[in-house]
Design a protein around this motif. Sequence first.
Motif, short mmCIF file in Angstrom:
data_model
loop_
_atom_site.label_atom_id
_atom_site.label_comp_id
_atom_site.label_asym_id
_atom_site.label_seq_id
_atom_site.Cartn_x
_atom_site.Cartn_y
_atom_site.Cartn_z
N ALA A 286 -5.91 6.86 0.66
CA ALA A 286 -5.08 5.65 0.70
C ALA A 286 -4.20 5.65 1.95
N LEU A 287 -3.62 6.79 2.28
CA LEU A 287 -2.78 6.89 3.47
C LEU A 287 -3.62 6.70 4.74
N ASN A 288 -4.83 7.23 4.75
CA ASN A 288 -5.73 7.01 5.88
C ASN A 288 -6.07 5.53 6.02
N ARG B 156 0.83 -1.21 0.00
CA ARG B 156 0.00 0.00 0.00
C ARG B 156 0.86 1.25 0.00
N LEU B 157 1.92 1.25 0.81
CA LEU B 157 2.80 2.42 0.87
C LEU B 157 3.56 2.63 -0.43
N ASN B 158 3.95 1.55 -1.07
CA ASN B 158 4.61 1.68 -2.38
C ASN B 158 3.66 2.31 -3.40
N ARG B 159 2.40 1.90 -3.36
CA ARG B 159 1.39 2.47 -4.25
C ARG B 159 1.20 3.96 -3.96
N ILE B 160 1.16 4.31 -2.69
CA ILE B 160 1.01 5.71 -2.29
C ILE B 160 2.22 6.52 -2.74
N GLU B 161 3.39 5.93 -2.60
CA GLU B 161 4.61 6.61 -3.05
C GLU B 161 4.53 6.91 -4.55
N GLY B 162 4.01 5.96 -5.30
CA GLY B 162 3.80 6.18 -6.74
C GLY B 162 2.79 7.29 -7.00
N GLN B 163 1.74 7.32 -6.19
CA GLN B 163 0.74 8.38 -6.34
C GLN B 163 1.36 9.75 -6.08
N ILE B 164 2.22 9.84 -5.08
CA ILE B 164 2.88 11.11 -4.76
C ILE B 164 3.76 11.55 -5.93
N ARG B 165 4.52 10.60 -6.49
CA ARG B 165 5.34 10.94 -7.66
C ARG B 165 4.47 11.40 -8.82
#
Length: 107
Positions: free
Chosen positions: A65-67, A31-40
Amino acid sequence: MRLEMKENCGHEHNHRKSHHSEETKKSLVTRLNRIEGQIRGIKGLIEKDTYCDDVITQISATTAALNGVAKILLEAHMKSCIVDRVQEGDHEAIDELLVTIQKLMKK
């Protein structure tokens, strides 16, 4: 998504530590990897001068997603760490939990 709740908080020299199952850790990291991609992706949108409303929509999705990650951690924390500490007689755990919930609700 229901995750296996085999987590517990251990105590090592007055330093509390969480011990999540491998399944839970893998899910959280995914999930965090996906969020990291969203941030990029958001950064790229801004660099490309994308319409503000579209960027805000992506920020909203990323925040949700972070929530979601926070909810998984909070549930595991309550079901294991807090329960264990209260059963051991550490009632400060309830106050700490309330502070944590207040921090999450500020968002």
